[in-house]
Design a protein around this motif. Structure first.
Motif, mmCIF file in Angstrom:
data_model
loop_
_atom_site.group_PDB
_atom_site.id
_atom_site.type_symbol
_atom_site.label_atom_id
_atom_site.label_comp_id
_atom_site.label_asym_id
_atom_site.label_seq_id
_atom_site.Cartn_x
_atom_site.Cartn_y
_atom_site.Cartn_z
ATOM 1 N N GLN A 75 68.648 78.289 24.332
ATOM 2 C CA GLN A 75 67.291 78.312 24.812
ATOM 3 C C GLN A 75 67.355 78.545 26.314
ATOM 4 O OE1 GLN A 75 65.280 74.564 24.543
ATOM 5 N NE2 GLN A 75 63.384 75.548 23.926
ATOM 6 N N SER A 76 66.565 79.478 26.772
ATOM 7 C CA SER A 76 66.600 79.752 28.204
ATOM 8 C C SER A 76 65.845 78.671 28.964
ATOM 9 C CB SER A 76 65.950 81.099 28.493
ATOM 10 O OG SER A 76 66.695 82.100 27.880
ATOM 11 N N LYS A 77 66.471 78.205 30.031
ATOM 12 C CA LYS A 77 65.799 77.219 30.879
ATOM 13 C C LYS A 77 65.812 77.720 32.317
ATOM 14 C CE LYS A 77 65.889 73.088 28.306
ATOM 15 N NZ LYS A 77 65.435 71.719 28.505
ATOM 16 N N VAL A 78 64.883 77.183 33.101
ATOM 17 C CA VAL A 78 64.869 77.563 34.521
ATOM 18 C C VAL A 78 65.045 76.328 35.389
ATOM 19 C CG1 VAL A 78 63.483 79.650 34.375
ATOM 20 C CG2 VAL A 78 62.340 77.432 34.429
ATOM 21 N N GLN A 79 65.662 76.536 36.536
ATOM 22 C CA GLN A 79 65.701 75.433 37.504
ATOM 23 C C GLN A 79 65.493 75.999 38.913
ATOM 24 O OE1 GLN A 79 69.679 73.991 36.695
ATOM 25 N NE2 GLN A 79 70.305 74.316 38.807
ATOM 26 N N TYR A 80 65.069 75.151 39.798
ATOM 27 C CA TYR A 80 64.765 75.547 41.171
ATOM 28 C C TYR A 80 66.050 75.956 41.897
ATOM 29 C CZ TYR A 80 63.147 75.130 45.982
ATOM 30 O OH TYR A 80 62.835 75.381 47.283
ATOM 31 N N ASN A 81 65.955 77.021 42.656
ATOM 32 C CA ASN A 81 67.112 77.440 43.438
ATOM 33 C C ASN A 81 67.066 76.777 44.811
ATOM 34 O OD1 ASN A 81 69.129 78.675 44.853
ATOM 35 N ND2 ASN A 81 68.238 80.747 44.767
ATOM 36 N N LEU B 148 67.913 81.101 36.184
ATOM 37 C CA LEU B 148 67.847 81.011 34.724
ATOM 38 C C LEU B 148 69.189 80.536 34.197
ATOM 39 C CD1 LEU B 148 66.328 84.209 33.098
ATOM 40 C CD2 LEU B 148 65.595 81.863 32.785
ATOM 41 N N PHE B 149 69.166 79.699 33.209
ATOM 42 C CA PHE B 149 70.429 79.376 32.537
ATOM 43 C C PHE B 149 70.159 79.074 31.075
ATOM 44 C CE2 PHE B 149 70.222 74.757 32.070
ATOM 45 C CZ PHE B 149 69.129 74.468 32.884
ATOM 46 N N GLU B 150 71.227 79.110 30.329
ATOM 47 C CA GLU B 150 71.089 78.880 28.894
ATOM 48 C C GLU B 150 71.472 77.439 28.587
ATOM 49 O OE1 GLU B 150 70.563 81.253 26.184
ATOM 50 O OE2 GLU B 150 69.720 82.448 27.797
ATOM 51 N N GLU B 151 70.613 76.741 27.893
ATOM 52 C CA GLU B 151 71.031 75.435 27.426
ATOM 53 C C GLU B 151 71.232 75.517 25.930
ATOM 54 O OE1 GLU B 151 69.769 71.248 28.812
ATOM 55 O OE2 GLU B 151 68.550 71.734 27.083
ATOM 56 N N VAL B 152 72.367 75.043 25.535
ATOM 57 C CA VAL B 152 72.672 75.160 24.117
ATOM 58 C C VAL B 152 72.441 73.809 23.469
ATOM 59 C CG1 VAL B 152 74.304 76.300 22.655
ATOM 60 C CG2 VAL B 152 74.604 76.373 25.092
ATOM 61 N N LYS B 153 71.810 73.835 22.314
ATOM 62 C CA LYS B 153 71.631 72.528 21.683
ATOM 63 C C LYS B 153 71.882 72.590 20.185
ATOM 64 C CE LYS B 153 66.710 72.864 20.876
ATOM 65 N NZ LYS B 153 65.407 72.351 21.074
ATOM 66 N N SER C 218 62.190 74.416 30.021
ATOM 67 C CA SER C 218 62.158 75.605 29.184
ATOM 68 C C SER C 218 60.860 76.343 29.467
ATOM 69 C CB SER C 218 62.219 75.216 27.709
ATOM 70 O OG SER C 218 61.005 74.592 27.347
ATOM 71 N N TYR C 219 60.756 77.579 28.999
ATOM 72 C CA TYR C 219 59.530 78.353 29.202
ATOM 73 C C TYR C 219 58.319 77.615 28.660
ATOM 74 C CZ TYR C 219 61.867 82.645 30.745
ATOM 75 O OH TYR C 219 62.567 83.578 31.446
ATOM 76 N N GLU C 220 58.501 77.048 27.437
ATOM 77 C CA GLU C 220 57.354 76.353 26.833
ATOM 78 C C GLU C 220 56.923 75.152 27.662
ATOM 79 O OE1 GLU C 220 59.958 76.419 23.375
ATOM 80 O OE2 GLU C 220 59.975 78.055 24.835
ATOM 81 N N GLU C 221 57.923 74.458 28.185
ATOM 82 C CA GLU C 221 57.589 73.280 28.990
ATOM 83 C C GLU C 221 56.810 73.682 30.243
ATOM 84 O OE1 GLU C 221 61.236 70.279 27.766
ATOM 85 O OE2 GLU C 221 61.575 71.872 29.236
ATOM 86 N N VAL C 222 57.238 74.753 30.850
ATOM 87 C CA VAL C 222 56.509 75.233 32.029
ATOM 88 C C VAL C 222 55.078 75.568 31.641
ATOM 89 C CG1 VAL C 222 56.338 77.041 33.785
ATOM 90 C CG2 VAL C 222 58.590 76.168 33.118
#
Ligand code: ADP
Ligand code: ZN
Ligand code: ZN
Length: 835
Positions: free
Chosen positions: A123-129, A184-189, A156-160
């Motif tokens: 799942q693609s997630k984003v974090q602040y640079n 952007l980074f991938e979180e695997v679950k 995640s996109y949905e959370e945003v």
């Protein structure tokens, strides 16, 4: 083994892993194992790797070795998911055998084998640079979103989207990524989540008898709290045995009792008398497990059981041919017990539909919680639980549908294939198009285990092997408790029509029996192997027929749903009021399915309790089970159904079975038609009169009562059917004398599909000869989902032909067609041992 030169100078050798990736490419992929991982990684464990540019996927370690690939730079494995393998060496061996035998890729096997809960989603997630220092570049909307992202660790996109209350934030995030404001980074679950129970127990300081006694008296003034405490002690007798407190009690139990105060429990929790904790519980706990009464095998059964064991001395496979109601299941149970006692694992395969019901309840009573159940109607979590339960030894015995052959056994002793003739053991789509019965035989070979095939109407193949001495053969020709086999009545519908005695689809004879049965409170099963109300609508004026616009097949009329439905592609449309071609109102239903039978019955016997059982009434998870239960409890007088009602069901009070349209089943245009008709009609008939003292009747409606096959069914003459059929199969070169491979060419354009099929056939004929290659020909339904189909059937003699070599030749020719630039988008399905 020679090591690469560089390793001589390294103090540590780099390890490489060959991985099975869930992609349809016919090879393993080599990845590099990071140093820190190489001590821990094992064959059979899952890893996460990057595949292609943007894809992260789960893979299985198939081999570990020190050789870097020669033609590409190996990428690093990203993560190791399992400390212990979740796929056994036997499975790896089986997976590659399947890919090989069924002409598909090992990745496709893995994809079907692993429950999706063991695969990983990314799942693609984003974090602040944190290095971002150009806020002046941002739009107003981007600022808002960036603020949210900054507040949280990762989103995640949905959370945003939820946080900023917008439906689509993809574009904005993309822009933020472009401006390097976020990363952007991938979180695997893991998808699998264990089922948790919330339990309560006494806190440690209260869990001693003396202190407890004081506490009970101290709560004299708070009767509600005292009541909760006493309730707990009644379930968990800590006063007698303080150790019991550790496991605690499911919190839900307090709620079941209306009188108990929830707030009193909350108070005790707050005071620290009780504490809460979570435990992982089994999803199967709610199945009934009341112990079975001890069953003593009859002499016939004992003899059969002994004979089976004798055969196992020198044969891998034994076929138990026992008529319906002879008590095969009890024989199986006794052999399963023995195998388990000797410390091996046991797998019991059943056809899809039989599994949800009676037989599982019966097995459950004998084997209790140590039995795992693997079924396609189970959720993915439940499947993962069975998978893990086998690995950690909780389930030594598993009963399951065809896909249970993929489970991680490492020590099988016995595989039972019940109703081995069932076609649902063959997987149609997607690849691997395997036959679970045949796979079972291969598995047994790998595990040095034994296979027991059971059926009242064996497949011609298995019976042939038994005749040849390849398999052992054991027979039981007596029903349990001396219940008689049902008596047959053939009803000539042509004659009844001429004499105007038919009422709708019902002959006068059948109606008589139905009325008689209703009066005596005995139950009836009616069999019509076609669902829906009628297979098509037709205009009486112009001849128009309701047809699917995606497929070359008529649309079935479903009255309840008030719809026309395609049984091939699922297309639905409204029922036209007038003929779409000429406008006439004379649009009639032609032919009949279960729904029409049910409808007419309701009019003829308004007081009767009638239930229908087919695909349409059993879609919900427990619907099938419910109908069976109601029928068992005699809350249903007449059960109308498709072949679903024929599968291994055992009812006490059924004295009449009625069969419609026997001719359509017998005359189905297929070389197995006689075998199938014999099996289907015998199985359905076998539902009648299963108790001693209550003989059953089977009424068959046919336009041609003198067909020899009907006669064999009535006589229970399996051998006669077999002798006839086997002769024809030999003469015309069909299984078991040959192996069949079907190639299905598909394309949206008719000409392209036809041309490709012709080319393919030509290449095959050049090598194999015309006599071994039939077609290309359009199948019965020549267009499905807007694809034009052509079939080529290849017959390869068992003795003469090197099957392996022939298959790789076929595969080669198929690949030629698939890669032919003039045949863009062509698709070819390969079905080995097609049914
Ligand atoms: P099959 O699978 O061969 O059609 P089943 O195993 O379902 O037959 O047996 C038919 C019925 O007879 C079942 O209700 C079963 O419980 C009963 N039965 C079979 N063998 C015994 C036995 N030895 N003792 C008691 N009941 C038996
Ligand atoms: Zn018309
Ligand atoms: Zn269709």
């Amino acid at each position: 083994m020679t090591l690469p030169l560089s390793s001589l100078f390294d103090d540590e050798v780099t390890t490489f892993a060959d991985l099975i990736l869930p992609v349809p490419i016919p090879k393993l992929f080599t990845y590099r194992v990071p140093r820190g991982m190489s001590e821990m990684i094992k064959v059979g464990a899952r890893v996460i790797v990057q595949f292609g540019k943007n894809r992260v996927t789960t893979a299985i370690v198939a081999r570990l070795h020190p050789h870097p690939p020669t033609d590409y730079q190996a990428k690093y494995i990203l993560e190791l998911l399992d400390e212990e393998p979740i796929v056994t060496p036997h499975q790896l061996e089986l997976f590659s055998w399947m890919a090989d035998y069924y002409l598909c890729n090992i990745g496709e096997v893995m994809n079907v084998a692993l429950p999706s809960g063991l695969k990983i989603t990314s799942q693609s997630k984003v974090q602040y640079n944190p290095d971002f220092d150009h806020p002046q570049l941002l739009t107003e909307q981007e600022v808002v979103i960036l603020e949210e992202i900054k507040k949280h660790q990762a989103l995640s996109y949905e959370e945003v989207a939820r946080l900023v209350e917008q439906t689509n934030v993809t574009a904005v995030i993309k822009s933020l990524v472009g401006k390097r404001a976020v990363i952007l980074f991938e979180e695997v679950k893991e998808k699998y989540t264990p089922k948790l129970a919330r339990n309560v127990r006494l806190s440690a300081q209260y869990a001693t008898p003396d202190i407890l006694r004081d506490l009970v008296s101290a709560l004299e003034k708070q009767p509600k709290q005292q009541e909760v405490l006493l309730k707990y002690l009644s379930y968990v007798p800590v006063l007698n045995n303080p150790d019991l407190n550790q496991k605690g009690l499911d919190k839900a139990i307090f709620r079941q009792d209306d009188g108990l105060s929830d707030s009193a429990l909350q108070t005790l929790l707050k005071k620290g008398v009780f504490e809460q904790f979570e435990t992982i519980i089994s999803r199967f706990a709610d199945l009934p497990a009341s112990p079975a009464k001890e069953i003593k095998l009859t002499e016939t059964q004992q003899l059969a059981s002994r004979q089976i064991q004798e055969h196992f001395q020198d044969k891998e496979v034994v076929l138990l041919h026992g008529i319906t109601g002879s008590g095969k299941t009890e024989v199986f149970i006794s052999l399963i017990k023995q195998a388990l006692e000797s410390g091996t694992q046991v797998l019991y395969l059943l056809p899809e539909i039989a599994l949800t019901t009676q037989i599982v309840v019966r097995l459950r009573k004998v084997f209790g919680d140590s039995m795992g159940i693997y079924h396609s109607k189970f959720s993915d979590n439940e499947r993962v639980e069975v998978w893990k339960g086998i690995l950690d030894g909780k389930f030594q015995f598993v009963v399951g549908v065809r896909s249970a052959v993929f489970l991680p056994f490492d020590n099988l002793g016995l595989i039972i294939v019940d109703e081995e003739h069932e076609t649902s053991y063959k997987q149609q789509d997607p690849a691997p198009r395997y036959h679970a019965r045949d796979v079972a035989v291969v598995m047994a070979y790998m595990h040095k285990a034994k296979v027991l095939l059971g059926s009242a109407t064996p497949s011609l193949e298995s019976y042939y092997h038994a005749q040849n001495g390849k398999y052992g053969l054991v027979e039981m020709f007596q029903r349990f408790g001396d219940a008689a086999l049902p008596e047959f009545v053939l009803i000539d519908t042509k004659l009844e029509k001429k004499q105007r005695k038919m009422k709708d689809e019902f002959s006068s004879v059948l109606l008589e029996y139905l009325a008689h049965n209703l009066k005596n409170s005995e139950q009836t099963i009616l069999f019509q192997n076609r669902r829906g109300y009628s297979p098509y609508l037709q205009c009486e004026e112009c001849g128009w027929i309701s047809e699917c616009h995606n497929c070359a097949v008529s649309l079935t009329y479903h009255m309840r749903a008030a719809e026309l439905r395609c049984h091939y592609c699922g297309h639905k449309e409204e029922v036209p009021r007038t003929c779409p071609a000429c406008g006439s109102t004379k649009v009639k239903t032609i032919g009949f399915g279960t729904e029409k039978i049910e409808d007419q019955l309701n009019l003829i016997f308004p007081q009767a309790r009638i239930q229908r059982m087919d695909l349409d009434t059993t879609r919900a998870k427990n619907a099938y089970q419910q109908i069976i239960q109601d029928f068992e409890a005699e809350q249903i007088d007449i059960l109308v159904g498709t072949q679903m009602i024929s599968k291994g069901l055992d009812f006490d009070n059924v004295s009449v079975v009625g069969i419609f349209d026997a001719d359509r089943i017998i005359n189905f245009p297929e070389f197995r038609a006689s075998e199938r008709a014999f099996q289907m009609l015998t199985q359905v008939s076998g539902r009648a009169g299963r108790r001693a003292g209550k003989p059953g009747k089977v009424l068959i409606q046919t336009a041609n009562p003198h067909q020899s096959l009907l006669n064999k069914i009535i006589e229970g003459d399996y051998r006669g059917m077999y002798d006839n059929e086997i002769q024809e199969r030999e003469q015309y070169g069909y299984p078991p004398f040959t192996r069949l491979i079907k190639l299905i060419v598909k394309h949206a354009d008719y000409d392209t599909s036809h041309r490709a099929a012709e080319q393919l056939a030509e290449k095959l004929v050049a090598q194999l000869g015309r006599s071994r290659v039939l077609g290309p020909e359009p199948p019965l339904v020549e267009r499905v989902r807007n694809q034009f189909l052509f079939e080529i059937l290849i017959k390869l003699e068992r003795e003469k032909i090197n099957f392996k070599a022939a298959k790789s030749f076929i595969q080669e020719k198929v690949t030629d067609i698939l890669t032919d630039k003039t045949l863009k988008n062509i698709n070819v399905v390969i079905d080995v041992d097609c049914t």
